[in-house]
Scaffold this motif. Structure first.
Motif, PDB file in Angstrom:
ATOM      1  N   CYS A 267      58.744 -36.028  36.135  1.00  0.00           N
ATOM      2  CA  CYS A 267      60.126 -35.634  36.446  1.00  0.00           C
ATOM      3  C   CYS A 267      60.259 -34.119  36.362  1.00  0.00           C
ATOM      4  O   CYS A 267      59.868 -33.505  35.371  1.00  0.00           O
ATOM      5  CB  CYS A 267      61.100 -36.300  35.475  1.00  0.00           C
ATOM      6  N   LYS A 268      60.817 -33.534  37.409  1.00  0.00           N
ATOM      7  CA  LYS A 268      60.995 -32.077  37.472  1.00  0.00           C
ATOM      8  C   LYS A 268      62.394 -31.637  37.050  1.00  0.00           C
ATOM      9  O   LYS A 268      62.695 -30.453  37.039  1.00  0.00           O
ATOM     10  CB  LYS A 268      60.736 -31.575  38.897  1.00  0.00           C
ATOM     11  N   GLY A 269      63.273 -32.605  36.770  1.00  0.00           N
ATOM     12  CA  GLY A 269      64.629 -32.259  36.361  1.00  0.00           C
ATOM     13  C   GLY A 269      65.474 -31.700  37.491  1.00  0.00           C
ATOM     14  O   GLY A 269      66.324 -30.844  37.280  1.00  0.00           O
ATOM     15  N   CYS A 270      65.265 -32.214  38.694  1.00  0.00           N
ATOM     16  CA  CYS A 270      65.993 -31.691  39.862  1.00  0.00           C
ATOM     17  C   CYS A 270      67.449 -32.153  39.905  1.00  0.00           C
ATOM     18  O   CYS A 270      68.247 -31.595  40.640  1.00  0.00           O
ATOM     19  CB  CYS A 270      65.282 -32.083  41.149  1.00  0.00           C
ATOM     20  N   THR A 271      67.786 -33.183  39.175  1.00  0.00           N
ATOM     21  CA  THR A 271      69.126 -33.775  39.041  1.00  0.00           C
ATOM     22  C   THR A 271      69.565 -34.653  40.214  1.00  0.00           C
ATOM     23  O   THR A 271      70.669 -35.184  40.201  1.00  0.00           O
ATOM     24  CB  THR A 271      70.246 -32.734  38.768  1.00  0.00           C
ATOM     25  N   LEU A 272      68.725 -34.840  41.228  1.00  0.00           N
ATOM     26  CA  LEU A 272      69.131 -35.664  42.371  1.00  0.00           C
ATOM     27  C   LEU A 272      69.427 -37.101  41.955  1.00  0.00           C
ATOM     28  O   LEU A 272      70.387 -37.707  42.437  1.00  0.00           O
ATOM     29  CB  LEU A 272      68.057 -35.642  43.463  1.00  0.00           C
ATOM     30  N   CYS A 273      68.622 -37.638  41.054  1.00  0.00           N
ATOM     31  CA  CYS A 273      68.845 -39.017  40.608  1.00  0.00           C
ATOM     32  C   CYS A 273      70.158 -39.135  39.844  1.00  0.00           C
ATOM     33  O   CYS A 273      70.921 -40.078  40.035  1.00  0.00           O
ATOM     34  CB  CYS A 273      67.675 -39.515  39.763  1.00  0.00           C
ATOM     35  N   ALA A 274      70.416 -38.163  38.987  1.00  0.00           N
ATOM     36  CA  ALA A 274      71.644 -38.195  38.189  1.00  0.00           C
ATOM     37  C   ALA A 274      72.875 -38.109  39.087  1.00  0.00           C
ATOM     38  O   ALA A 274      73.872 -38.797  38.856  1.00  0.00           O
ATOM     39  CB  ALA A 274      71.640 -37.057  37.173  1.00  0.00           C
ATOM     40  N   LYS A 275      72.796 -37.296  40.121  1.00  0.00           N
ATOM     41  CA  LYS A 275      73.917 -37.172  41.052  1.00  0.00           C
ATOM     42  C   LYS A 275      74.128 -38.462  41.842  1.00  0.00           C
ATOM     43  O   LYS A 275      75.253 -38.790  42.209  1.00  0.00           O
ATOM     44  CB  LYS A 275      73.682 -36.001  42.005  1.00  0.00           C
ATOM     45  N   ALA A 276      73.052 -39.192  42.096  1.00  0.00           N
ATOM     46  CA  ALA A 276      73.142 -40.432  42.873  1.00  0.00           C
ATOM     47  C   ALA A 276      73.639 -41.607  42.040  1.00  0.00           C
ATOM     48  O   ALA A 276      74.151 -42.581  42.583  1.00  0.00           O
ATOM     49  CB  ALA A 276      71.778 -40.776  43.464  1.00  0.00           C
ATOM     50  N   CYS A 277      73.508 -41.507  40.727  1.00  0.00           N
ATOM     51  CA  CYS A 277      73.862 -42.623  39.849  1.00  0.00           C
ATOM     52  C   CYS A 277      75.379 -42.764  39.729  1.00  0.00           C
ATOM     53  O   CYS A 277      76.052 -41.894  39.174  1.00  0.00           O
ATOM     54  CB  CYS A 277      73.246 -42.434  38.468  1.00  0.00           C
TER      55      CYS A 277
ATOM     56  N   CYS B  48      64.810 -39.774  44.314  1.00  0.00           N
ATOM     57  CA  CYS B  48      63.713 -39.120  43.593  1.00  0.00           C
ATOM     58  C   CYS B  48      62.581 -38.749  44.548  1.00  0.00           C
ATOM     59  O   CYS B  48      62.012 -39.603  45.215  1.00  0.00           O
ATOM     60  CB  CYS B  48      63.185 -40.028  42.491  1.00  0.00           C
ATOM     61  N   LYS B  49      62.263 -37.470  44.591  1.00  0.00           N
ATOM     62  CA  LYS B  49      61.221 -36.983  45.493  1.00  0.00           C
ATOM     63  C   LYS B  49      59.843 -36.923  44.833  1.00  0.00           C
ATOM     64  O   LYS B  49      58.852 -36.669  45.495  1.00  0.00           O
ATOM     65  CB  LYS B  49      61.606 -35.605  46.025  1.00  0.00           C
ATOM     66  N   THR B  50      59.798 -37.164  43.521  1.00  0.00           N
ATOM     67  CA  THR B  50      58.516 -37.080  42.818  1.00  0.00           C
ATOM     68  C   THR B  50      57.960 -38.445  42.418  1.00  0.00           C
ATOM     69  O   THR B  50      56.898 -38.520  41.806  1.00  0.00           O
ATOM     70  CB  THR B  50      58.645 -36.206  41.551  1.00  0.00           C
ATOM     71  N   GLY B  51      58.689 -39.515  42.734  1.00  0.00           N
ATOM     72  CA  GLY B  51      58.219 -40.851  42.365  1.00  0.00           C
ATOM     73  C   GLY B  51      58.251 -41.093  40.869  1.00  0.00           C
ATOM     74  O   GLY B  51      57.514 -41.919  40.344  1.00  0.00           O
ATOM     75  N   SER B  52      59.124 -40.366  40.182  1.00  0.00           N
ATOM     76  CA  SER B  52      59.176 -40.441  38.722  1.00  0.00           C
ATOM     77  C   SER B  52      59.947 -41.638  38.190  1.00  0.00           C
ATOM     78  O   SER B  52      59.878 -41.936  37.005  1.00  0.00           O
ATOM     79  CB  SER B  52      59.805 -39.158  38.162  1.00  0.00           C
ATOM     80  N   ILE B  53      60.697 -42.305  39.044  1.00  0.00           N
ATOM     81  CA  ILE B  53      61.474 -43.460  38.590  1.00  0.00           C
ATOM     82  C   ILE B  53      60.635 -44.708  38.831  1.00  0.00           C
ATOM     83  O   ILE B  53      60.288 -45.034  39.962  1.00  0.00           O
ATOM     84  CB  ILE B  53      62.832 -43.515  39.301  1.00  0.00           C
TER      85      ILE B  53
ATOM     86  N   LEU C  49      64.632 -49.774  35.148  1.00  0.00           N
ATOM     87  CA  LEU C  49      63.895 -48.577  35.536  1.00  0.00           C
ATOM     88  C   LEU C  49      63.848 -47.562  34.405  1.00  0.00           C
ATOM     89  O   LEU C  49      64.690 -47.570  33.512  1.00  0.00           O
ATOM     90  CB  LEU C  49      64.566 -47.944  36.762  1.00  0.00           C
ATOM     91  N   LYS C  50      62.857 -46.692  34.474  1.00  0.00           N
ATOM     92  CA  LYS C  50      62.748 -45.576  33.539  1.00  0.00           C
ATOM     93  C   LYS C  50      62.251 -44.368  34.323  1.00  0.00           C
ATOM     94  O   LYS C  50      61.780 -44.503  35.453  1.00  0.00           O
ATOM     95  CB  LYS C  50      61.796 -45.901  32.390  1.00  0.00           C
ATOM     96  N   ILE C  51      62.365 -43.219  33.720  1.00  0.00           N
ATOM     97  CA  ILE C  51      61.897 -41.992  34.354  1.00  0.00           C
ATOM     98  C   ILE C  51      60.660 -41.507  33.613  1.00  0.00           C
ATOM     99  O   ILE C  51      60.677 -41.359  32.389  1.00  0.00           O
ATOM    100  CB  ILE C  51      62.994 -40.912  34.350  1.00  0.00           C
ATOM    101  N   ASP C  52      59.599 -41.273  34.365  1.00  0.00           N
ATOM    102  CA  ASP C  52      58.346 -40.784  33.787  1.00  0.00           C
ATOM    103  C   ASP C  52      58.511 -39.299  33.470  1.00  0.00           C
ATOM    104  O   ASP C  52      58.614 -38.477  34.383  1.00  0.00           O
ATOM    105  CB  ASP C  52      57.210 -40.997  34.781  1.00  0.00           C
TER     106      ASP C  52
ATOM    107  N   ALA D 112      74.378 -43.236  34.379  1.00  0.00           N
ATOM    108  CA  ALA D 112      73.340 -43.727  33.468  1.00  0.00           C
ATOM    109  C   ALA D 112      72.173 -42.758  33.308  1.00  0.00           C
ATOM    110  O   ALA D 112      71.329 -42.957  32.446  1.00  0.00           O
ATOM    111  CB  ALA D 112      72.814 -45.075  33.961  1.00  0.00           C
ATOM    112  N   ILE D 113      72.123 -41.720  34.131  1.00  0.00           N
ATOM    113  CA  ILE D 113      71.001 -40.784  34.074  1.00  0.00           C
ATOM    114  C   ILE D 113      71.492 -39.434  33.577  1.00  0.00           C
ATOM    115  O   ILE D 113      72.480 -38.896  34.071  1.00  0.00           O
ATOM    116  CB  ILE D 113      70.337 -40.638  35.454  1.00  0.00           C
ATOM    117  N   SER D 114      70.774 -38.911  32.593  1.00  0.00           N
ATOM    118  CA  SER D 114      71.169 -37.618  32.042  1.00  0.00           C
ATOM    119  C   SER D 114      69.944 -36.759  31.777  1.00  0.00           C
ATOM    120  O   SER D 114      68.818 -37.249  31.715  1.00  0.00           O
ATOM    121  CB  SER D 114      71.954 -37.814  30.743  1.00  0.00           C
ATOM    122  N   GLY D 115      70.201 -35.484  31.629  1.00  0.00           N
ATOM    123  CA  GLY D 115      69.136 -34.538  31.332  1.00  0.00           C
ATOM    124  C   GLY D 115      69.522 -33.156  31.811  1.00  0.00           C
ATOM    125  O   GLY D 115      70.386 -33.003  32.669  1.00  0.00           O
ATOM    126  N   GLU D 116      68.880 -32.173  31.238  1.00  0.00           N
ATOM    127  CA  GLU D 116      69.139 -30.796  31.634  1.00  0.00           C
ATOM    128  C   GLU D 116      68.363 -30.461  32.899  1.00  0.00           C
ATOM    129  O   GLU D 116      67.276 -31.004  33.127  1.00  0.00           O
ATOM    130  CB  GLU D 116      68.703 -29.843  30.522  1.00  0.00           C
TER     131      GLU D 116
END
Length: 90
Positions: A42-52, A82-87, A35-38, A56-60
């Protein structure tokens, strides 16, 4: 927790509350790809990073995140958050 519908490419499946995404995917006959993040969506909400679970997921916050392919085990937990379908498939 509630049931979540996850879409990977052209396949969708339901992840019942309390079920791991990879288990629901396997039951539906879906293989979770790399998988990758578009960054465009991606809005940078951090929900994916918290779920990982593998970190493996990072970002401000409020900036596009990235998936470290060396750490990602394709568990799919980020997909369910992910609520934006960015993954998307890499």
């Amino acid at each position: 927790p509630k049931d979540v519908t996850v879409t990977i490419g052209d396949k969708s499946f339901v992840v019942p509350a309390g079920t791991k995404v990879k288990d629901a995917a396997a039951a539906a006959g879906v293989v979770i790809p790399k998988l990758k993040i578009d960054p465009a969506t991606c809005k940078g909400c951090t929900l994916c990073a918290k779920a990982c679970e593998n970190g493996a997921i990072s970002g401000e916050k409020k900036k596009p995140h990235v998936i470290d392919q060396d750490k990602c085990v394709q568990c799919g937990e980020c997909l369910a958050r992910c609520k934006t379908g960015s993954i998307v498939p890499a």
